[in-house]
Design a protein around this motif. Sequence first.
Motif, short mmCIF file in Angstrom:
data_model
loop_
_atom_site.label_atom_id
_atom_site.label_comp_id
_atom_site.label_asym_id
_atom_site.label_seq_id
_atom_site.Cartn_x
_atom_site.Cartn_y
_atom_site.Cartn_z
N VAL A 10 0.86 -1.18 0.00
CA VAL A 10 0.00 0.00 0.00
C VAL A 10 0.90 1.23 0.00
O VAL A 10 1.92 1.27 0.70
CB VAL A 10 -0.91 0.02 1.26
N LEU A 11 0.50 2.23 -0.76
CA LEU A 11 1.21 3.51 -0.79
C LEU A 11 0.18 4.61 -0.57
O LEU A 11 -0.80 4.69 -1.30
CB LEU A 11 1.92 3.69 -2.14
N THR A 12 0.40 5.41 0.44
CA THR A 12 -0.53 6.50 0.79
C THR A 12 0.23 7.82 0.79
O THR A 12 1.32 7.90 1.35
CB THR A 12 -1.11 6.27 2.21
N VAL A 13 -0.35 8.84 0.16
CA VAL A 13 0.25 10.18 0.15
C VAL A 13 -0.76 11.17 0.68
O VAL A 13 -1.91 11.19 0.24
CB VAL A 13 0.67 10.60 -1.28
N GLU A 14 -0.31 11.97 1.64
CA GLU A 14 -1.12 13.07 2.17
C GLU A 14 -0.50 14.39 1.73
O GLU A 14 0.72 14.55 1.77
CB GLU A 14 -1.14 13.04 3.70
N GLU A 15 -1.34 15.33 1.35
CA GLU A 15 -0.91 16.70 1.05
C GLU A 15 -1.66 17.59 2.03
O GLU A 15 -2.89 17.63 2.03
CB GLU A 15 -1.26 17.04 -0.40
N ILE A 16 -0.92 18.30 2.88
CA ILE A 16 -1.54 19.05 3.97
C ILE A 16 -1.58 20.54 3.62
O ILE A 16 -0.54 21.20 3.57
CB ILE A 16 -0.78 18.83 5.30
N PHE A 17 -2.78 21.06 3.38
CA PHE A 17 -2.93 22.46 2.99
C PHE A 17 -2.98 23.39 4.19
O PHE A 17 -2.44 24.48 4.16
CB PHE A 17 -4.20 22.63 2.13
N HIS A 18 -3.66 22.97 5.26
CA HIS A 18 -3.70 23.75 6.49
C HIS A 18 -4.28 22.89 7.59
O HIS A 18 -4.83 21.81 7.34
CB HIS A 18 -4.52 25.03 6.33
N GLU A 19 -4.14 23.34 8.82
CA GLU A 19 -4.76 22.69 9.97
C GLU A 19 -5.47 23.76 10.80
O GLU A 19 -5.29 23.86 12.01
CB GLU A 19 -3.73 21.93 10.80
N GLY A 20 -6.22 24.59 10.11
CA GLY A 20 -6.96 25.65 10.77
C GLY A 20 -6.33 27.02 10.62
O GLY A 20 -6.96 28.03 10.87
N GLY A 21 -5.06 27.06 10.20
CA GLY A 21 -4.38 28.33 9.98
C GLY A 21 -4.38 28.68 8.51
O GLY A 21 -5.18 28.15 7.73
N PRO A 22 -3.46 29.55 8.11
CA PRO A 22 -3.40 29.93 6.70
C PRO A 22 -3.02 28.76 5.81
O PRO A 22 -2.29 27.86 6.22
CB PRO A 22 -2.32 31.02 6.68
N VAL A 23 -3.51 28.79 4.57
CA VAL A 23 -3.19 27.75 3.60
C VAL A 23 -1.72 27.89 3.21
O VAL A 23 -1.24 28.98 2.90
CB VAL A 23 -4.10 27.86 2.36
N ALA A 24 -0.99 26.78 3.22
CA ALA A 24 0.43 26.78 2.90
C ALA A 24 0.64 27.11 1.43
O ALA A 24 -0.08 26.60 0.57
CB ALA A 24 1.04 25.42 3.22
N ALA A 25 1.62 27.96 1.15
CA ALA A 25 1.97 28.29 -0.23
C ALA A 25 2.44 27.03 -0.96
O ALA A 25 2.12 26.82 -2.13
CB ALA A 25 3.06 29.35 -0.26
N GLU A 26 3.20 26.20 -0.27
CA GLU A 26 3.63 24.91 -0.81
C GLU A 26 3.28 23.84 0.23
O GLU A 26 4.01 23.64 1.19
CB GLU A 26 5.13 24.91 -1.09
N PRO A 27 2.14 23.19 0.08
CA PRO A 27 1.70 22.23 1.08
C PRO A 27 2.70 21.09 1.27
O PRO A 27 3.13 20.49 0.29
CB PRO A 27 0.38 21.70 0.52
N PRO A 28 3.09 20.83 2.52
CA PRO A 28 3.97 19.68 2.74
C PRO A 28 3.22 18.38 2.47
O PRO A 28 2.00 18.31 2.57
CB PRO A 28 4.34 19.80 4.22
N LYS A 29 3.99 17.37 2.13
CA LYS A 29 3.41 16.04 1.87
C LYS A 29 4.07 15.04 2.81
O LYS A 29 5.22 15.21 3.20
CB LYS A 29 3.67 15.61 0.43
N ARG A 30 3.31 14.02 3.14
CA ARG A 30 3.90 12.88 3.82
C ARG A 30 3.31 11.63 3.18
O ARG A 30 2.16 11.62 2.75
CB ARG A 30 3.70 12.93 5.32
N ALA A 31 4.14 10.60 3.11
CA ALA A 31 3.72 9.38 2.43
C ALA A 31 4.18 8.17 3.24
O ALA A 31 5.21 8.21 3.90
CB ALA A 31 4.31 9.31 1.03
N ALA A 32 3.39 7.12 3.16
CA ALA A 32 3.72 5.86 3.82
C ALA A 32 3.67 4.73 2.80
O ALA A 32 2.75 4.66 2.00
CB ALA A 32 2.73 5.58 4.95
N ALA A 33 4.66 3.87 2.86
CA ALA A 33 4.68 2.65 2.07
C ALA A 33 4.58 1.49 3.05
O ALA A 33 5.35 1.41 4.01
CB ALA A 33 5.96 2.55 1.25
N LEU A 34 3.62 0.60 2.82
CA LEU A 34 3.43 -0.57 3.67
C LEU A 34 3.55 -1.82 2.82
O LEU A 34 3.04 -1.86 1.70
CB LEU A 34 2.05 -0.57 4.33
#
Length: 194
Positions: A10-34
């Motif tokens: 399984v390969l999962t990628v998250e792109e995080i735009f915000h967590e209640g604050g301002p939207v990120a100009a370049e959203p960080p990503k995190r990914a997991a490979a299982l």
Amino acid sequence: MTGIELRKRVLTVEEIFHEGGPVAAEPPKRAAALSVIRNPFAGRYHEDIAFFMEVLNPLGIDMAERLVAALGGDPKAIQGYGKGAIVGQAGELEHGALWHVPGGYAMRAVLGDAKAIVPSTKKVGGPGTRLDIPVTHINASYVRSHFDAMEVGLADGPRADELVLALVMTTGARVHARVGGLKAADIKGEDGLR
């Protein structure tokens, strides 16, 4: 991969735009490979298990390469990493520890000159077990903005005689990191800590 019985990956990628604050100009990503593999030691105690780390090395490299590709293909874009294992109920915690070397060294090999220790966690559990994989900066464990975790797991694994092996990579700090500490721009890179 010789010596490994792979049931699923399984390969999962998250792109995080915000967590209640301002939207990120370049959203960080995190990914997991299982990878879900058969645990060759399930069901009874085996004294000699260390040899299996060598068997797992190609799987670690494959998973690390898949993560880099999923996060854009440039190893230099990766800023954080972590690893973990979920051992099925017929196994023991030490079977998850077999992932420390092949998982960690695989990411270091694929990323180049990463200096920080790869944080890790493991547990024994049945299908649906979730695991929080700790994440730190690849070159300095004390970079507070990169202290993170990514939850992983599968609805149908691990079965009693399986292992779920996981690698996680990120492209940046937490989206709204602002609690001070050593900044990534100030890393000396001498010891993997600062």
